[in-house]
Design a protein around this motif. Structure first.
Motif, PDB file in Angstrom:
ATOM      1  N   TRP A  26      22.577  10.104  23.673  1.00 38.64           N
ATOM      2  CA  TRP A  26      22.376   8.893  22.896  1.00 38.64           C
ATOM      3  C   TRP A  26      21.587   7.912  23.765  1.00 38.64           C
ATOM      4  CZ3 TRP A  26      26.892  11.641  23.051  1.00 38.64           C
ATOM      5  CH2 TRP A  26      27.373  12.128  21.834  1.00 38.64           C
ATOM      6  N   MET A  27      20.463   7.438  23.250  1.00 41.28           N
ATOM      7  CA  MET A  27      19.554   6.574  24.012  1.00 41.28           C
ATOM      8  C   MET A  27      19.527   5.175  23.406  1.00 41.28           C
ATOM      9  SD  MET A  27      16.548   9.455  24.121  1.00 41.28           S
ATOM     10  CE  MET A  27      16.966   9.953  22.429  1.00 41.28           C
ATOM     11  N   LYS A  28      19.604   4.181  24.273  1.00 39.83           N
ATOM     12  CA  LYS A  28      19.562   2.797  23.813  1.00 39.83           C
ATOM     13  C   LYS A  28      18.698   1.983  24.773  1.00 39.83           C
ATOM     14  CE  LYS A  28      22.514  -1.041  22.313  1.00 39.83           C
ATOM     15  NZ  LYS A  28      21.868  -1.082  20.976  1.00 39.83           N
ATOM     16  N   THR A  29      17.802   1.176  24.217  1.00 38.12           N
ATOM     17  CA  THR A  29      16.945   0.326  25.028  1.00 38.12           C
ATOM     18  C   THR A  29      17.013  -1.104  24.518  1.00 38.12           C
ATOM     19  OG1 THR A  29      14.658  -0.058  25.756  1.00 38.12           O
ATOM     20  CG2 THR A  29      14.955   0.864  23.567  1.00 38.12           C
ATOM     21  N   LYS A  30      16.816  -2.045  25.418  1.00 38.29           N
ATOM     22  CA  LYS A  30      16.895  -3.459  25.060  1.00 38.29           C
ATOM     23  C   LYS A  30      15.508  -4.076  24.932  1.00 38.29           C
ATOM     24  CE  LYS A  30      21.443  -4.089  27.147  1.00 38.29           C
ATOM     25  NZ  LYS A  30      22.276  -4.857  28.113  1.00 38.29           N
ATOM     26  N   SER A  31      14.527  -3.270  24.565  1.00 34.78           N
ATOM     27  CA  SER A  31      13.174  -3.756  24.321  1.00 34.78           C
ATOM     28  C   SER A  31      12.603  -3.030  23.118  1.00 34.78           C
ATOM     29  CB  SER A  31      12.277  -3.516  25.543  1.00 34.78           C
ATOM     30  OG  SER A  31      10.914  -3.745  25.224  1.00 34.78           O
ATOM     31  N   ASN A  32      11.838  -3.742  22.287  1.00 29.84           N
ATOM     32  CA  ASN A  32      11.197  -3.106  21.152  1.00 29.84           C
ATOM     33  C   ASN A  32      10.061  -2.184  21.570  1.00 29.84           C
ATOM     34  OD1 ASN A  32      12.849  -4.264  19.221  1.00 29.84           O
ATOM     35  ND2 ASN A  32      11.577  -6.079  18.997  1.00 29.84           N
ATOM     36  N   ALA A  33       9.713  -2.199  22.858  1.00 26.57           N
ATOM     37  CA  ALA A  33       8.699  -1.262  23.359  1.00 26.57           C
ATOM     38  C   ALA A  33       9.264   0.147  23.439  1.00 26.57           C
ATOM     39  CB  ALA A  33       8.196  -1.706  24.728  1.00 26.57           C
ATOM     40  N   GLY A  34      10.587   0.257  23.475  1.00 26.37           N
ATOM     41  CA  GLY A  34      11.251   1.557  23.456  1.00 26.37           C
ATOM     42  C   GLY A  34      11.938   1.766  22.122  1.00 26.37           C
ATOM     43  N   GLN A  35      12.621   2.870  21.990  1.00 26.40           N
ATOM     44  CA  GLN A  35      13.269   3.181  20.719  1.00 26.40           C
ATOM     45  C   GLN A  35      14.639   3.790  20.971  1.00 26.40           C
ATOM     46  OE1 GLN A  35      11.058   5.878  18.249  1.00 26.40           O
ATOM     47  NE2 GLN A  35      12.350   5.549  16.453  1.00 26.40           N
ATOM     48  N   ASP A  36      15.648   3.266  20.278  1.00 26.14           N
ATOM     49  CA  ASP A  36      16.965   3.888  20.314  1.00 26.14           C
ATOM     50  C   ASP A  36      16.901   5.237  19.596  1.00 26.14           C
ATOM     51  OD1 ASP A  36      17.655   1.511  21.455  1.00 26.14           O
ATOM     52  OD2 ASP A  36      18.825   0.765  19.760  1.00 26.14           O
ATOM     53  N   GLY A  37      17.753   6.140  20.011  1.00 21.51           N
ATOM     54  CA  GLY A  37      17.709   7.435  19.336  1.00 21.51           C
ATOM     55  C   GLY A  37      18.756   8.395  19.850  1.00 21.51           C
ATOM     56  N   ARG A  38      18.679   9.602  19.357  1.00 25.16           N
ATOM     57  CA  ARG A  38      19.598  10.673  19.727  1.00 25.16           C
ATOM     58  C   ARG A  38      18.810  11.974  19.756  1.00 25.16           C
ATOM     59  NH1 ARG A  38      23.840  12.454  15.401  1.00 25.16           N
ATOM     60  NH2 ARG A  38      22.197  13.995  14.990  1.00 25.16           N
ATOM     61  N   ALA A  39      19.166  12.834  20.696  1.00 28.76           N
ATOM     62  CA  ALA A  39      18.531  14.151  20.775  1.00 28.76           C
ATOM     63  C   ALA A  39      19.594  15.167  21.171  1.00 28.76           C
ATOM     64  CB  ALA A  39      17.385  14.151  21.782  1.00 28.76           C
ATOM     65  N   GLU A  40      19.404  16.396  20.720  1.00 28.15           N
ATOM     66  CA  GLU A  40      20.355  17.441  21.054  1.00 28.15           C
ATOM     67  C   GLU A  40      19.680  18.799  20.968  1.00 28.15           C
ATOM     68  OE1 GLU A  40      19.959  16.450  17.120  1.00 28.15           O
ATOM     69  OE2 GLU A  40      21.516  15.304  18.172  1.00 28.15           O
ATOM     70  N   TYR A  41      20.311  19.775  21.580  1.00 29.80           N
ATOM     71  CA  TYR A  41      19.865  21.153  21.435  1.00 29.80           C
ATOM     72  C   TYR A  41      21.069  22.072  21.585  1.00 29.80           C
ATOM     73  CZ  TYR A  41      20.259  22.023  26.478  1.00 29.80           C
ATOM     74  OH  TYR A  41      20.750  22.185  27.757  1.00 29.80           O
ATOM     75  N   LEU A  42      20.937  23.272  21.046  1.00 31.41           N
ATOM     76  CA  LEU A  42      21.977  24.289  21.153  1.00 31.41           C
ATOM     77  C   LEU A  42      21.306  25.639  21.383  1.00 31.41           C
ATOM     78  CD1 LEU A  42      24.963  25.200  20.911  1.00 31.41           C
ATOM     79  CD2 LEU A  42      24.552  25.498  18.455  1.00 31.41           C
ATOM     80  N   LEU A  43      21.754  26.344  22.389  1.00 28.97           N
ATOM     81  CA  LEU A  43      21.225  27.675  22.710  1.00 28.97           C
ATOM     82  C   LEU A  43      22.335  28.702  22.547  1.00 28.97           C
ATOM     83  CD1 LEU A  43      18.995  28.764  25.643  1.00 28.97           C
ATOM     84  CD2 LEU A  43      21.193  29.885  25.337  1.00 28.97           C
ATOM     85  N   ILE A  44      22.007  29.790  21.855  1.00 32.19           N
ATOM     86  CA  ILE A  44      22.933  30.915  21.692  1.00 32.19           C
ATOM     87  C   ILE A  44      22.200  32.181  22.093  1.00 32.19           C
ATOM     88  CG2 ILE A  44      24.413  32.203  20.107  1.00 32.19           C
ATOM     89  CD1 ILE A  44      24.500  29.734  18.326  1.00 32.19           C
ATOM     90  N   GLY A  45      22.756  32.924  23.030  1.00 34.78           N
ATOM     91  CA  GLY A  45      22.114  34.144  23.487  1.00 34.78           C
ATOM     92  C   GLY A  45      23.118  35.269  23.649  1.00 34.78           C
ATOM     93  N   LYS A  46      22.615  36.480  23.658  1.00 38.14           N
ATOM     94  CA  LYS A  46      23.461  37.659  23.849  1.00 38.14           C
ATOM     95  C   LYS A  46      22.795  38.563  24.878  1.00 38.14           C
ATOM     96  CE  LYS A  46      25.937  41.389  21.459  1.00 38.14           C
ATOM     97  NZ  LYS A  46      27.179  41.068  22.186  1.00 38.14           N
ATOM     98  N   THR A  47      23.585  39.039  25.822  1.00 39.24           N
ATOM     99  CA  THR A  47      23.064  39.833  26.913  1.00 39.24           C
ATOM    100  C   THR A  47      23.169  41.321  26.618  1.00 39.24           C
ATOM    101  OG1 THR A  47      23.704  38.134  28.502  1.00 39.24           O
ATOM    102  CG2 THR A  47      23.286  40.325  29.368  1.00 39.24           C
ATOM    103  N   PHE A  48      22.052  42.010  26.804  1.00 44.99           N
ATOM    104  CA  PHE A  48      21.996  43.471  26.715  1.00 44.99           C
ATOM    105  C   PHE A  48      21.433  43.970  28.048  1.00 44.99           C
ATOM    106  CE2 PHE A  48      21.524  41.860  22.411  1.00 44.99           C
ATOM    107  CZ  PHE A  48      22.452  42.608  21.700  1.00 44.99           C
TER     108      PHE A  48
END
Length: 245
Positions: free
Chosen positions: A216-238
């Motif tokens: 979760w990102m928060k900035t105190k200037s309008n030059a930046g932008q508040d926002g959220r980012a995420e990722y999920l990785l799922i793998g299987k080993t052979f």
């Protein structure tokens, strides 16, 4: 391409220097110093580093430039761009507590970061900021949990585009154009402040790989932008092959 040297000066004191050659803002591959620090480690559970150290932004920060150490070809840019720098000049310390079936690591890092990047119409953007990090990592039953917090202040950005904007804004202010003062007060590119909270986890067994993070990102200037980012990785080993999504 990187080269790293570790010199063990005493049983408790280590000097590390790492140079990294990658594509720079000016389209060259001039090597730069990525790490230069002294590390004091009197016991296995504690260390203190002073100098240019890795910026502990997210879970893969320690080895973002080491491709073979990652399952993904590269960490997701839309996530790691929230804190796009790799190192800071300052102090880094961590303490690990054994909890029986688990271990808890607390880490504090602080310092200053400077970088030049290619900006709008091939202009060069210069970034400078103070950055502070607090991270807690719990290792329990093959699962790694991570809670992170970062605070940045004195964030300054200089570029030809911003210089042109400042000149145009000065003209509007001198002409007393309605609304110009409000825009100027709210759109600042110097001394900005921001903070991030992040959560992450990873699990790796003989046949399964799971990893995910959210910030979760928060900035105190309008030059930046508040926002959220995420990722999920799922793998299987052979065997030695690990397909993932």
């Amino acid at each position: 391409l990187a080269v790293q040297l570790d010199a063990f000066l005493t049983p408790t004191l280590t000097f590390t220097i790492q140079t990294l050659a990658q594509r720079n803002y000016d389209d060259t591959f001039t090597p730069e110093l990525e790490w230069v620090n002294l590390k004091y480690k009197p016991v296995d559970s504690f260390y203190l580093r002073i100098g240019r150290v890795v910026a502990p932004t997210f879970m893969q920060a320690e080895y973002r430039n080491v491709g073979y150490a990652q399952t993904m070809v590269r960490p997701p840019n839309d996530f790691y761009f929230a804190l796009p720098y790799y190192h800071i000049d300052g102090i880094d310390t961590a303490y690990t507590q054994d909890l029986g079936e688990a271990s808890l690591t607390l880490q504090l890092t602080g310092g200053q970061y400077k970088q030049k990047v290619l900006g709008f119409r091939n202009g060069v953007n210069e970034f400078k900021q103070d950055a502070y990090f607090a991270n807690a990592t719990l290792d329990y039953h093959q699962v790694l949990y991570r809670l992170g917090y970062s605070y940045t202040n004195n964030v300054s950005v200089n570029s030809p585009s911003i210089t042109a904007y400042d000149q145009a804004m000065t003209t509007l202010l001198n002409a007393q154009v309605p609304g110009a003062q409000t825009v100027n007060d709210n759109l600042q590119f110097q001394d900005m402040v921001g903070e991030n909270w992040s959560l992450g986890f990873s699990h790796e067994s003989e046949a399964l790989l799971l990893q995910g993070e959210i910030v979760w990102m928060k900035t105190k200037s309008n030059a930046g932008q508040d926002g959220r980012a995420e990722y999920l990785l799922i793998g299987k080993t052979f065997g030695s092959w690990t397909p993932y999504v």
